[in-house]
Design an enzyme around this catalytic site. Structure first.
Site, PDB file in Angstrom:
ATOM      1  N   LYS A 242      -2.857   0.267 -13.749  1.00  0.00           N
ATOM      2  CA  LYS A 242      -1.971   1.127 -14.532  1.00  0.00           C
ATOM      3  C   LYS A 242      -1.288   0.309 -15.632  1.00  0.00           C
ATOM      4  O   LYS A 242      -1.961  -0.214 -16.497  1.00  0.00           O
ATOM      5  CB  LYS A 242      -0.978   1.801 -13.580  1.00  0.00           C
ATOM      6  CG  LYS A 242      -1.628   2.375 -12.297  1.00  0.00           C
ATOM      7  CD  LYS A 242      -2.575   3.521 -12.549  1.00  0.00           C
ATOM      8  CE  LYS A 242      -3.434   3.873 -11.331  1.00  0.00           C
ATOM      9  NZ  LYS A 242      -2.732   4.112 -10.091  1.00  0.00           N
TER      10      LYS A 242
ATOM     11  N   TYR B  24       1.375   7.358  -2.219  1.00  0.00           N
ATOM     12  CA  TYR B  24       0.145   7.468  -3.001  1.00  0.00           C
ATOM     13  C   TYR B  24      -1.020   7.891  -2.090  1.00  0.00           C
ATOM     14  O   TYR B  24      -1.164   7.387  -0.980  1.00  0.00           O
ATOM     15  CB  TYR B  24      -0.148   6.108  -3.664  1.00  0.00           C
ATOM     16  CG  TYR B  24      -1.447   6.101  -4.406  1.00  0.00           C
ATOM     17  CD1 TYR B  24      -1.568   6.723  -5.644  1.00  0.00           C
ATOM     18  CD2 TYR B  24      -2.580   5.507  -3.860  1.00  0.00           C
ATOM     19  CE1 TYR B  24      -2.770   6.742  -6.313  1.00  0.00           C
ATOM     20  CE2 TYR B  24      -3.792   5.520  -4.527  1.00  0.00           C
ATOM     21  CZ  TYR B  24      -3.870   6.149  -5.754  1.00  0.00           C
ATOM     22  OH  TYR B  24      -5.071   6.175  -6.412  1.00  0.00           O
TER      23      TYR B  24
ATOM     24  N   ARG C 135     -13.958 -17.359  -4.116  1.00  0.00           N
ATOM     25  CA  ARG C 135     -13.232 -16.387  -3.278  1.00  0.00           C
ATOM     26  C   ARG C 135     -11.902 -16.977  -2.843  1.00  0.00           C
ATOM     27  O   ARG C 135     -10.885 -16.308  -2.784  1.00  0.00           O
ATOM     28  CB  ARG C 135     -14.065 -15.962  -2.060  1.00  0.00           C
ATOM     29  CG  ARG C 135     -13.253 -15.128  -1.068  1.00  0.00           C
ATOM     30  CD  ARG C 135     -14.067 -14.285  -0.080  1.00  0.00           C
ATOM     31  NE  ARG C 135     -15.272 -14.924   0.383  1.00  0.00           N
ATOM     32  CZ  ARG C 135     -15.324 -15.948   1.269  1.00  0.00           C
ATOM     33  NH1 ARG C 135     -14.210 -16.417   1.794  1.00  0.00           N
ATOM     34  NH2 ARG C 135     -16.476 -16.454   1.611  1.00  0.00           N
TER      35      ARG C 135
ATOM     36  N   ASP D 119       5.707  -0.616  -3.303  1.00  0.00           N
ATOM     37  CA  ASP D 119       4.705  -0.353  -4.338  1.00  0.00           C
ATOM     38  C   ASP D 119       5.471  -0.163  -5.644  1.00  0.00           C
ATOM     39  O   ASP D 119       6.171   0.839  -5.828  1.00  0.00           O
ATOM     40  CB  ASP D 119       3.901   0.910  -3.967  1.00  0.00           C
ATOM     41  CG  ASP D 119       2.806   1.232  -4.984  1.00  0.00           C
ATOM     42  OD1 ASP D 119       2.953   0.864  -6.163  1.00  0.00           O
ATOM     43  OD2 ASP D 119       1.817   1.891  -4.595  1.00  0.00           O
TER      44      ASP D 119
HETATM   45  C1  LIG Z   1      -3.162   4.119  -8.679  1.00  0.00           C
HETATM   46  C2  LIG Z   1      -2.146   3.764  -7.636  1.00  0.00           C
HETATM   47  C3  LIG Z   1      -2.502   3.061  -6.484  1.00  0.00           C
HETATM   48  C4  LIG Z   1      -3.936   2.657  -6.184  1.00  0.00           C
HETATM   49  O1  LIG Z   1      -4.395   1.691  -7.050  1.00  0.00           O
HETATM   50  P1  LIG Z   1      -5.954   1.523  -7.491  1.00  0.00           P
HETATM   51  O2  LIG Z   1      -5.893   0.450  -8.497  1.00  0.00           O
HETATM   52  O3  LIG Z   1      -6.390   2.846  -8.013  1.00  0.00           O
HETATM   53  O4  LIG Z   1      -6.696   1.158  -6.244  1.00  0.00           O
HETATM   54  C5  LIG Z   1      -1.499   2.737  -5.597  1.00  0.00           C
HETATM   55  N1  LIG Z   1      -0.216   3.108  -5.806  1.00  0.00           N
HETATM   56  C6  LIG Z   1       0.161   3.803  -6.891  1.00  0.00           C
HETATM   57  C7  LIG Z   1       1.585   4.188  -7.057  1.00  0.00           C
HETATM   58  C8  LIG Z   1      -0.790   4.164  -7.840  1.00  0.00           C
HETATM   59  O5  LIG Z   1      -0.427   4.880  -8.920  1.00  0.00           O
END
Ligand SMILES: *Cc1c(COP(=O)(O)O)cnc(C)c1O
Length: 395
Positions: free
Chosen positions: A199, A102, A50, A174
């Site tokens: 993604k 998001y 961890r 982000d």
């Molecule tokens: C998918 C996404 C998230 C969340 O991420 P997860 O891996 O699904 O927890 C946050 N910000 C953006 C812009 C996203 O497309």
């Protein structure tokens, strides 16, 4: 040399680590939760996974180098990374957050962090005056997503950082949609970069993961403490898979973005398409701003058909993309934000956020752009027929 190498070279240099003992060209999958300590008095670098694991370390070091930060952190999901980052705040602190943030980030702010006395104000971050007016004496963070989801609005990173610094706030960005290949917010002075690595960084729709990169040692230390304390770390095998995905990020996202530009230009010319949202199009309201802070319009675009019936017909007749939530994969992904990512908004909130009932989001994959365009052209022919029929029947 390090100062002058191109990004693609840097990407491979940072993701390929030759194992010192065996010469293996890939970091081993260290499936071990604990580590033997050779010396009763002096413990080694690793003790418990961890707190640190060599496979996860390799990934964390790579993303830190690519974003130009001091330290990277891998989490169990994008939301685990984002939630942990918000816990840098304390009771009574306040964050300024985009209205169209998001959905998961919206949920953690409105339904969880509020219970612990962490406050927020939602603003249109493309409007700097609105951002400044929302800053309070207890504001600690300005949070940004650019381009935003699903309408690809562009926020001025340099201006937000300047505003944040003037008010002694941190800037969190982000960077999921752009990745460090196209946009590196730390270079503009942002303090923390966050990713849903599920993604583009993973890139194959096979891992759920999150990454964070701190721009300063001070913030890195605090985030490391929280990562270890909360424990929402990325598992060892997923860390390895993510590192593997990261190696091809550059070629994948560049090809997808080239195709996205072609697809956006195609949609722009179709009478059934009311509007195309893509920052690589000249008439996109944020196009110039975006070009000044990112190297490409990216691989995601949205387009608006007449209404829900037209969107349904389109989705029912396309053959190549999968119809699903998520984005940033080798396969093109078509999604319907009103019922998928933005299902939690009521109709009025949706329309206010620019998400009409005919809006579809497309994440362009690695298929040939010509084949995608042909597929969309065929599906639009069905939309055209259906709209004609609807008019003819006196809808
Ligand atoms: C998918 C996404 C998230 C969340 O991420 P997860 O891996 O699904 O927890 C946050 N910000 C953006 C812009 C996203 O497309």
């Amino acid at each position: 040399m390090a100062e002058t190498i191109g990004f693609s070279t840097k990407l491979i240099k940072e993701t390929v680590t030759v194992d010192e003992q065996t010469g293996a060209a890939n970091v081993p999958v260290y499936l071990s939760s604990t580590f033997h300590q050779k010396d009763f008095d002096n413990y080694g670098k690793y003790d418990y996974s961890r707190s640190g694991n060599p496979t996860r370390d390799a990934l964390e070091e790579a993303i830190a180098a690519l974003e130009g930060g001091v330290r990277g952190f891998a989490f169990a999901s994008g939301m685990a990374a984002i939630s942990t980052a918000f816990l840098l705040l304390s009771k009574g602190d306040h964050a300024v957050v985009p209205k169209n943030v998001y959905g998961g980030t919206f949920r953690i702010l409105t339904q969880v962090l509020g219970r612990f006395g962490i406050e927020h104000t939602f603003v249109d971050t493309t409007n700097l005056q609105e951002v400044e007016q929302a800053i309070q004496p207890n504001t600690k963070v300005i949070y940004v997503e650019t381009p935003s989801n699903p309408t690809l609005y562009v926020t001025d990173l340099r201006a937000i950082v300047k505003l944040a610094k003037a008010h002694r706030c941190l800037t969190f960005v982000d960077n999921t949609f752009m990745t460090p290949v196209f946009q590196r917010p730390l270079e503009f002075g942002a303090d923390l970069v966050l990713h849903s690595a599920t993604k583009f960084i993973s890139g194959h729709s096979d891992v759920v993961a999150g990454l964070a990169v701190a721009g300063s040692e001070e913030l890195a230390e605090k985030l490391y403490f929280l990562q270890n304390a909360l424990g929402a770390i990325l598992g060892v095998q997923d860390s390895w898979l993510l590192l593997r995905g990261l190696k091809t990020l550059d070629v994948r996202i560049r090809k997808s973005a080239d195709s996205a530009q072609k697809v956006a230009e195609f949609f722009e010319k179709q009478p059934e398409v009311r509007q195309v949202f893509y920052p690589g199009l000249k008439n996109h309201p944020g196009a110039r701003l975006h070009a000044g802070q990112a190297a490409s319009g990216g691989a995601v675009l949205s387009f608006e058909l007449k209404d829900e019936a037209s969107a349904r017909t389109f989705v029912n007749h396309v053959k190549l993309p999968v119809f699903a939530v998520s984005l940033g994969a080798v396969e093109s992904i078509l999604s319907y934000p009103p019922r998928m990512s933005h299902a939690e908004l009521n109709e009025e909130e949706r329309v206010k956020a620019g998400i009409g009932s005919g809006l579809l989001r497309l994440s362009v994959g690695l298929e040939d752009a010509e084949d995608l365009i042909q597929d969309f052209s065929d599906a639009l022919a069905y939309v055209r027929d259906q709209e004609r029929f609807a008019v003819g029947s006196g809808e």
